[in-house]
Write an enzyme that holds these catalytic residues in place. Structure first.
Site, PDB file in Angstrom:
ATOM      1  N   GLU A 468       0.834  -1.209   0.000  1.00  0.00           N
ATOM      2  CA  GLU A 468       0.000   0.000   0.000  1.00  0.00           C
ATOM      3  C   GLU A 468       0.869   1.259   0.000  1.00  0.00           C
ATOM      4  OE1 GLU A 468      -2.898  -0.410  -0.834  1.00  0.00           O
ATOM      5  OE2 GLU A 468      -3.054  -2.542  -0.368  1.00  0.00           O
ATOM      6  N   HIS A 474       3.498   6.201  -5.407  1.00  0.00           N
ATOM      7  CA  HIS A 474       3.124   6.495  -6.787  1.00  0.00           C
ATOM      8  C   HIS A 474       2.261   7.763  -6.824  1.00  0.00           C
ATOM      9  CE1 HIS A 474       1.592   4.606 -10.836  1.00  0.00           C
ATOM     10  NE2 HIS A 474       2.501   5.525 -11.022  1.00  0.00           N
TER      11      HIS A 474
HETATM   12 ZN    ZN Z   1      -2.509  -2.969  -4.979  1.00  0.00          ZN
END
Ligand code: ZN
Length: 677
Positions: A468, A474
Site C-alpha cells: 500500500e 506512486h
Molecule cells: Zn494494490
C-alpha cells in the site's frame, strides 16, 4: 448552515464533517458544476486555459468534498454516514455519465486537439486530452445516431446481464448447505473452522455444524477435511454453481447469460470499429494488442508448466507414500498440498511476529525509501484526523515538503476490512499558479497493540503495508501538475500494481530486514534460517498456482478474442483447449468453472484477467534491475523515481517502463523470483 464540505481547506476538517453536510454540499457543487460547464461550452473557441484547466478545478472541488466522505464511510462507518454516502453515489454517477456523454464537451476537446495550440502543450496536457477523447469514443459518443441508440441499448442490457450473472452465482452459492452432526466426519478441520460452522448452525437454530459454499466455509473443507468423499461433494457443489451440472443443476444457470453477454460484447466492439471485445478492453491499457497478451500468457504457460508438473508429481508421490492414496483428484490436491507444506516447512506465525513490531517496521520502511529516493518522512501531530489511532506524516525531498499522508493501521469496529491506498488530494497546479500537494490515505486492518506491548505484525502484514505504501508513493512522488494524469490518476489499469508490488520486494531482502525487523524484546533482527524457510514457503507450489492463474487468464482472453456468434458450445470448447494447454490437474467433466467466473462476466475484468500476472512481471523485472545494481543503489532508485513514480499517468506505461529498464518487460525475472526457473 456552515458546511465544511463547501469550504476550501488545505486538508479535510474531519472533526467537523457531519453526515447532514453531505447531500447539501454534493447537490450544491453538482448544480454549480453543471452551470459552470454549460457556460464554459458557450465560448466560441476553446483552449487549455479556457476549458480544461477550469474543468479540472471543477473536478477537484467535487473530489475535495466527496473524498473525505467516501473515506469516512469506509473507516468510521455509522448508519448515518452510510445513508448519506449511498444517497450521494447515484447523484455522482449520474453527473459523471452526463459529462462522459456530453457531445458538446467532446467536440470542444476535439477542437483543442485539432487546434494550433495543441502542439505547444506539454506532455501531461496532451495526455489529458488524448485520454479524454479515447474515453469519449469508447462510450460511443462519436457514432451515427442509429448506432448510438443501439450502443446505449447494448450497454444497458450488458449491465443488467452482469448483475444477473452475479445474482445467479450468489443465489446458487447460498442455496447449497451441508449440515453435519457427527464431528468425526469433520476430522482434520482446524478449530477455527469448526467454531465457525457451529456458530452458523446455531444461528440457523440447528445442532452440530453447518457449512455453505461461501469461501470461508468451503475452503477449510477442501483443504483440511480428511474425508475424501466429503471433499469431493463440496468440490462438485462449488464447481457446478449456476450451471447445468451438479446438485442444483439447471437452477440459476448462467450458461445462456454468458452467451448473451459474449454476443453483445462482440456487437459492441464492432460498433466501435474493433474486431473483438479484447481489443476494446486493451484500448486504455498498457498491453499493445491482443497478440502481445496471448504471447505473454503462452510464454508464461510454456515456461511454468514443467514446474507445475514436477510439483504435482511430488504431491502424488507424497500422497501415495504417506497416505497410500493411489490417485490425486481435483478435490484432493489442496488437501495433500497442505499436508506436504506442513511436512516440509513448519513456520510458526507467532514466533515470526515477534520480529515485526509495528513501530520498527514503519521506521524501517521509511529508511528503505530514504535510501532509495533520498526522501525524509517525518511524523506530524497537528493534523486533524478521524480517529485517535491515525498517524500523519510529511514527505520531504531536499528539505522541501512535497506530499503528506495519513496512516490508519489497525482494525476496529465500523472500519471496512482489507488494506488500500486512496487519494485525498491530487497534485495539480491551480489557475492562480499554486501547486496543490498530493495527499494519500493508507489504510490497513492489522491487530492493534495489546497492553504495553507494541502491535506485532505477521510477515504477510508487513508485505501488505509495503504494498500500500508503494501505491502511496506512486501518488505522492508525482511531479505532474494536471490532476487527471497526476499520481495514480490516468495510469493504465494493467500497470497500476507495478509500484505497489515492486515495494514488496524489500520485505524479502536480508539487507533490508536488518532494519525492517527487530525482535520486540531483544531487538535482534530476523534470523537467516527463518528467512530461508519463509522464502521456501513463499515459492511452494508456485508452478501449480501459475497453471491455475494462466488457465483463468487464457480462457478469459481467448474467449474475448475468438468468440463467434453462431458457434454453439464454443465457450466450453475454448475452456477445454486451454486446460489441455496449461492445466496439470484433470478437471472433472462436470466442472463449470466459467459459470461462476464473476470477475469477467459480473465484474470489470473482461479480457483483463491477464493483468494480475502482467503486473507481477513488471514489478519483478523492475526489481531485477535493483538486484543487478544493488537493492539500495541511489542512481537506480533515482531513475525509478524519475521514470515511473514521478510521471504518474502522464506518459504511456510501456514507454515509462522502457525508459527505466532500457527494454520492454521480460518474464524471466518473475519466473526466477517464484523459483520456477
Ligand atoms: Zn494494490
Amino acid at each position: 448552515m456552515n458546511n465544511p464540505l463547501l469550504e476550501t481547506h488545505e486538508l479535510p476538517p474531519f472533526g467537523s464533517i457531519k453526515p447532514e453536510h453531505v447531500m447539501p454540499a454534493i447537490n450544491t457543487i453538482l448544480a454549480e458544476n453543471r452551470s459552470a460547464v454549460a457556460a464554459l461550452l458557450e465560448q466560441s473557441s476553446f483552449s487549455w486555459d479556457s476549458l480544461i484547466r477550469p474543468l479540472e478545478e471543477l473536478d477537484d472541488r467535487l473530489a475535495q468534498a466527496f473524498s473525505p466522505v467516501s473515506h469516512m464511510n469506509s473507516v468510521v462507518n455509522t448508519s448515518e454516514t452510510r445513508d448519506a454516502y449511498n444517497e450521494a453515489l447515484p447523484r455522482l454517477s449520474e453527473y459523471h455519465t452526463e459529462m462522459g456523454q456530453n457531445p458538446k464537451l467532446f467536440k470542444a476537446y476535439e477542437a483543442i486537439k485539432n487546434g494550433a495550440e495543441y502542439e505547444t502543450l506539454d506532455q501531461p496536457q496532451k495526455k489529458t486530452i488524448l485520454n479524454a477523447l479515447r474515453d469519449f469514443k469508447l462510450s460511443g459518443i462519436d457514432l451515427p445516431e442509429e448506432d448510438k441508440k443501439r450502443f446505449a441499448a447494448i450497454s444497458s442490457r450488458l449491465s443488467s446481464l452482469s448483475s444477473q450473472f452475479s445474482d445467479n452465482v450468489l443465489d446458487a452459492t447460498m442455496a447449497w448447505k451441508k449440515h453435519i452432526d457427527d464431528v468425526a466426519l469433520l476430522k482434520g478441520l482446524p478449530d477455527s473452522a469448526l467454531d465457525q460452522a457451529r456458530q452458523l448452525a446455531e444461528q440457523n437454530d440447528e445442532s452440530g455444524y453447518l457449512f455453505t459454499l461461501d469461501f470461508p466455509s468451503y475452503f477449510p473443507i477442501v483443504t483440511y477435511a480428511d474425508d475424501a468423499e466429503l471433499r469431493r461433494e463440496f468440490y462438485e457443489a462449488f464447481t457446478t454453481r449456476a450451471s447445468d451440472q451438479g446438485p442444483n443443476k439447471g437452477e440459476w444457470d448462467n450458461s445462456s447469460v454468458i452467451e448473451e453477454i459474449m454476443l453483445l460484447r462482440k456487437e459492441m466492439a464492432a460498433l466501435l470499429g474493433f474486431d473483438n471485445y479484447a481489443e476494446v478492453s486493451l484500448a486504455p491499457k498498457m498491453a499493445k494488442d491482443t497478440d502481445q497478451v496471448l504471447n505473454f500468457l503462452r510464454e508464461l504457460a510454456a515456461k511454468s508448466k514443467p514446474a507445475a508438473e514436477r510439483e504435482f508429481a511430488e504431491i502424488c508421490q507424497f500422497a501415495l507414500e504417506q497416505y497410500a492414496a493411489s490417485e490425486v483428484n481435483a478435490w484432493d490436491v489442496g488437501y495433500f498440498a497442505e499436508k506436504l507444506k506442513e511436512h516440509k516447512f513448519s513456520i510458526s506465525e507467532e514466533a515470526l511476529k515477534a520480529y515485526f513490531p509495528a513501530p520498527r517496521v514503519i521506521e524501517g520502511m521509511f529508511e528503505v525509501v530514504r535510501r532509495l529516493y533520498d526522501i525524509e518522512i517525518s511524523e506530524v501531530s497537528d493534523i486533524e484526523t478521524w480517529h485517535a489511532d491515525v498517524h500523519t506524516y510529511n514527505v520531504l525531498k531536499n528539505g522541501e515538503l512535497i506530499a503528506r499522508f495519513y496512516l490508519d493501521l489497525y482494525a476496529r469496529q465500523n472500519k471496512q476490512g482489507g488494506a488500500w491506498m486512496d487519494d485525498c488530494r491530487v497534485r495539480r497546479l491551480s489557475s492562480t499558479g499554486e501547486v496543490q500537494l498530493p495527499v494519500a490515505y493508507l489504510t490497513c486492518n492489522f491487530s492493534g497493540p495489546v497492553g504495553d506491548k507494541p502491535a506485532l505484525l505477521t510477515h504477510n502484514e508487513v508485505v501488505t503495508l509495503f504494498h500500500e505504501f508503494g501505491h502511496g508513493l506512486h501518488h505522492m512522488m508525482t511531479k505532474v501538475s494536471c490532476g487527471s494524469v497526476s499520481g495514480i490518476n490516468g495510469v493504465a489499469w494493467d500497470a497500476v500494481e507495478l509500484p505497489s508490488q515492486f515495494m514488496e520486494n524489500w520485505c524479502w531482502e536480508p539487507e533490508a530486514l536488518q532494519f525492517i525487523s527487530g525482535h520486540f524484546e531483544s531487538g535482534e533482527c530476523l534470523p537467516a534460517d527463518l528467512l530461508d524457510k519463509m522464502m521456501a514457503a513463499k515459492t511452494f507450489m508456485a508452478g501449480m498456482m501459475y497453471a491455475r492463474q494462466l488457465e483463468f487468464s487464457l480462457f478469459d482472453f481467448r474467449l474475448h478474442v475468438e468468440y463467434t456468434p453462431d458457434h454453439i458450445g464454443q465457450v466450453q470448447e475454448i475452456l477445454n483447449e486451454v486446460r489441455q494447454e496449461v492445466a496439470v490437474i484433470a478437471a472433472p467433466e462436470t466442472n463449470r468453472f466459467q459459470n461462476g467466473f464473476s470477475h469477467i462476466f459480473g465484474g470489470g475484468y473482461a479480457a483483463g484477467y491477464y493483468s494480475y500476472k502482467w503486473a507481477e512481471v513488471l514489478s519483478a523485472d523492475a526489481f531485477a534491475r535493483f538486484k543487478e545494481d544493488g537493492i539500495f543503489n541511489r542512481q537506480t532508485g533515482e531513475k525509478f523515481l524519475a521514470t515511473v513514480l514521478e510521471q504518474g499517468g502522464s506518459v504511456d506505461a510501456m514507454d515509462l517502463f522502457v525508459q527505466f529498464r532500457g527494454r520492454e518487460p521480460e518474464i524471466e525475472a518473475l519466473l526466477k523470483q517464484d523459483g520456477i526457473l
